[in-house]
Scaffold this motif. Structure first.
Motif, PDB file in Angstrom:
ATOM      1  N   PRO A 108      68.280  44.392   4.856  1.00 12.99           N
ATOM      2  CA  PRO A 108      67.154  44.532   5.783  1.00 12.99           C
ATOM      3  C   PRO A 108      67.543  44.048   7.180  1.00 12.99           C
ATOM      4  O   PRO A 108      68.458  43.233   7.345  1.00 12.99           O
ATOM      5  N   ARG A 109      66.834  44.552   8.171  1.00 14.76           N
ATOM      6  CA  ARG A 109      67.082  44.152   9.547  1.00 14.76           C
ATOM      7  C   ARG A 109      66.925  42.639   9.700  1.00 14.76           C
ATOM      8  O   ARG A 109      65.954  42.052   9.215  1.00 14.76           O
ATOM      9  N   GLY A 110      67.882  42.010  10.352  1.00 13.88           N
ATOM     10  CA  GLY A 110      67.800  40.584  10.632  1.00 13.88           C
ATOM     11  C   GLY A 110      68.380  39.686   9.554  1.00 13.88           C
ATOM     12  O   GLY A 110      68.483  38.478   9.759  1.00 13.88           O
ATOM     13  N   TYR A 111      68.783  40.269   8.420  1.00 13.81           N
ATOM     14  CA  TYR A 111      69.334  39.436   7.346  1.00 13.81           C
ATOM     15  C   TYR A 111      70.855  39.374   7.438  1.00 13.81           C
ATOM     16  O   TYR A 111      71.525  40.403   7.580  1.00 13.81           O
ATOM     17  N   THR A 112      71.397  38.173   7.339  1.00 13.19           N
ATOM     18  CA  THR A 112      72.846  37.976   7.315  1.00 13.19           C
ATOM     19  C   THR A 112      73.194  37.148   6.078  1.00 13.19           C
ATOM     20  O   THR A 112      72.717  36.019   5.945  1.00 13.19           O
ATOM     21  N   PRO A 113      73.996  37.683   5.169  1.00 10.42           N
ATOM     22  CA  PRO A 113      74.334  36.926   3.957  1.00 10.42           C
ATOM     23  C   PRO A 113      75.211  35.722   4.287  1.00 10.42           C
ATOM     24  O   PRO A 113      75.952  35.725   5.278  1.00 10.42           O
ATOM     25  N   ALA A 114      75.147  34.714   3.443  1.00 13.01           N
ATOM     26  CA  ALA A 114      75.991  33.532   3.630  1.00 13.01           C
ATOM     27  C   ALA A 114      77.432  33.821   3.220  1.00 13.01           C
ATOM     28  O   ALA A 114      78.362  33.244   3.787  1.00 13.01           O
ATOM     29  N   LEU A 115      77.609  34.707   2.236  1.00 10.98           N
ATOM     30  CA  LEU A 115      78.935  35.096   1.779  1.00 10.98           C
ATOM     31  C   LEU A 115      79.050  36.618   1.784  1.00 10.98           C
ATOM     32  O   LEU A 115      78.042  37.331   1.645  1.00 10.98           O
ATOM     33  N   PHE A 116      80.254  37.121   1.920  1.00  8.37           N
ATOM     34  CA  PHE A 116      80.473  38.555   2.127  1.00  8.37           C
ATOM     35  C   PHE A 116      79.979  39.395   0.960  1.00  8.37           C
ATOM     36  O   PHE A 116      79.260  40.376   1.157  1.00  8.37           O
ATOM     37  N   ASN A 117      80.370  39.045  -0.253  1.00  8.66           N
ATOM     38  CA  ASN A 117      79.943  39.831  -1.410  1.00  8.66           C
ATOM     39  C   ASN A 117      78.555  39.400  -1.870  1.00  8.66           C
ATOM     40  O   ASN A 117      78.286  38.196  -2.008  1.00  8.66           O
ATOM     41  N   PRO A 118      77.647  40.348  -2.117  1.00  6.52           N
ATOM     42  CA  PRO A 118      76.260  39.995  -2.456  1.00  6.52           C
ATOM     43  C   PRO A 118      76.113  39.093  -3.679  1.00  6.52           C
ATOM     44  O   PRO A 118      75.282  38.186  -3.670  1.00  6.52           O
TER      45      PRO A 118
ATOM     46  N   ASP B  88      81.414  45.557   1.298  1.00  5.94           N
ATOM     47  CA  ASP B  88      81.942  46.664   2.101  1.00  5.94           C
ATOM     48  C   ASP B  88      80.893  47.729   2.376  1.00  5.94           C
ATOM     49  O   ASP B  88      80.843  48.295   3.469  1.00  5.94           O
ATOM     50  N   HIS B  89      80.076  48.010   1.357  1.00  2.00           N
ATOM     51  CA  HIS B  89      79.053  49.055   1.533  1.00  2.00           C
ATOM     52  C   HIS B  89      77.648  48.510   1.306  1.00  2.00           C
ATOM     53  O   HIS B  89      76.716  49.278   1.034  1.00  2.00           O
ATOM     54  N   ALA B  90      77.473  47.218   1.415  1.00  2.64           N
ATOM     55  CA  ALA B  90      76.159  46.605   1.209  1.00  2.64           C
ATOM     56  C   ALA B  90      75.195  47.009   2.318  1.00  2.64           C
ATOM     57  O   ALA B  90      75.586  47.147   3.485  1.00  2.64           O
ATOM     58  N   ARG B  91      73.945  47.189   1.932  1.00  6.33           N
ATOM     59  CA  ARG B  91      72.887  47.539   2.895  1.00  6.33           C
ATOM     60  C   ARG B  91      71.832  46.440   2.861  1.00  6.33           C
ATOM     61  O   ARG B  91      71.322  46.089   1.798  1.00  6.33           O
TER      62      ARG B  91
END
Length: 212
Positions: free
Chosen positions: A98-108, A93-96
């Motif tokens: 780097p530009r261009g990075y998209t996580p595979a899953l919502f929660n880090p 919800d409040h994860a920050r």
């Protein structure tokens, strides 16, 4: 148990140390470690700097090697290699990132766990006695919160005893893809690259004969 967080900037410095040691040999490191080593206690209780029993926290009955105060063992006994934990933002919800990075899953933390393939532990790296052991996700012994953030804590399966004297142990982490912790936007500080990376330096350890 207070986590020992290994950030990517430290990993980069560690890699340089590992390569330098491999090129120059580890004799100097071993000699220094031997002069500083103390005979290990008879029991297997490893205490971190805050006094937490790491064996109890991770559910490990064997001798632990990893924290600064726990780097000696007796010849003939099995031991478990622990290494710095990895923490992430509490949720997406409040994860920050780097530009261009998209996580595979919502929660880090879920993202990290989905990409974590395991580790390679190398004994006496850069020497004629070098041996390598590869383990999978089973090295994650516990996920626990500290100051509201989730941390993954690690411990290898039991390893065979080494010969009497000073050795080194080095941990390489393996990820299927880049992972960022959601705690900041600087790749060098908040991300781990995909593939294999040096996660620790050449940690000196010493094994003592039983009659020591």
């Amino acid at each position: 148990m207070k986590p020992t967080r290994m950030r990517a900037t430290v990993v980069s410095a560690v890699l340089a140390t590992v390569l330098a040691a491999a090129a120059a040999g580890v004799g100097t490191v071993q000699a220094q470690a031997q002069g500083q080593a103390a005979v290990p206690p008879a029991d297997h209780n490893c205490l971190d700097p805050e006094g937490t029993n790491v064996n109890t926290f991770l559910g490990i009955s064997e001798r632990i090697i990893g924290p600064p105060a726990c780097r000696e063992a007796f010849v003939g006994e099995q031991w478990v290699r622990t290494f710095p934990s990895w923490g992430t933002a509490a949720s997406g919800d409040h994860a920050r990132y780097p530009r261009g990075y998209t996580p595979a899953l919502f929660n880090p933390m879920d993202d990290f766990l989905s990409k974590f393939l395991g580790v390679r532990i190398v004994q006496d790296i850069g020497t004629a006695q070098e041996k390598s052991y590869t383990f999978g996700p089973e090295v994650i012994r516990r996920i626990a919160e500290f100051d509201g953030l989730p941390f993954a804590y690690f411990g290898s399966p039991p390893l065979s005893s080494l010969s009497a004297g000073t050795h080194t142990t080095t941990v390489f982490m393996r990820l299927s893809a880049e992972h960022c912790d959601g705690l900041g936007r600087r790749r060098a500080e908040n991300c781990l690259p995909g593939g294999e990376l040096a996660y620790t330096g050449d940690t000196p350890v010493r094994f003592f004969p039983r009659n020591a």
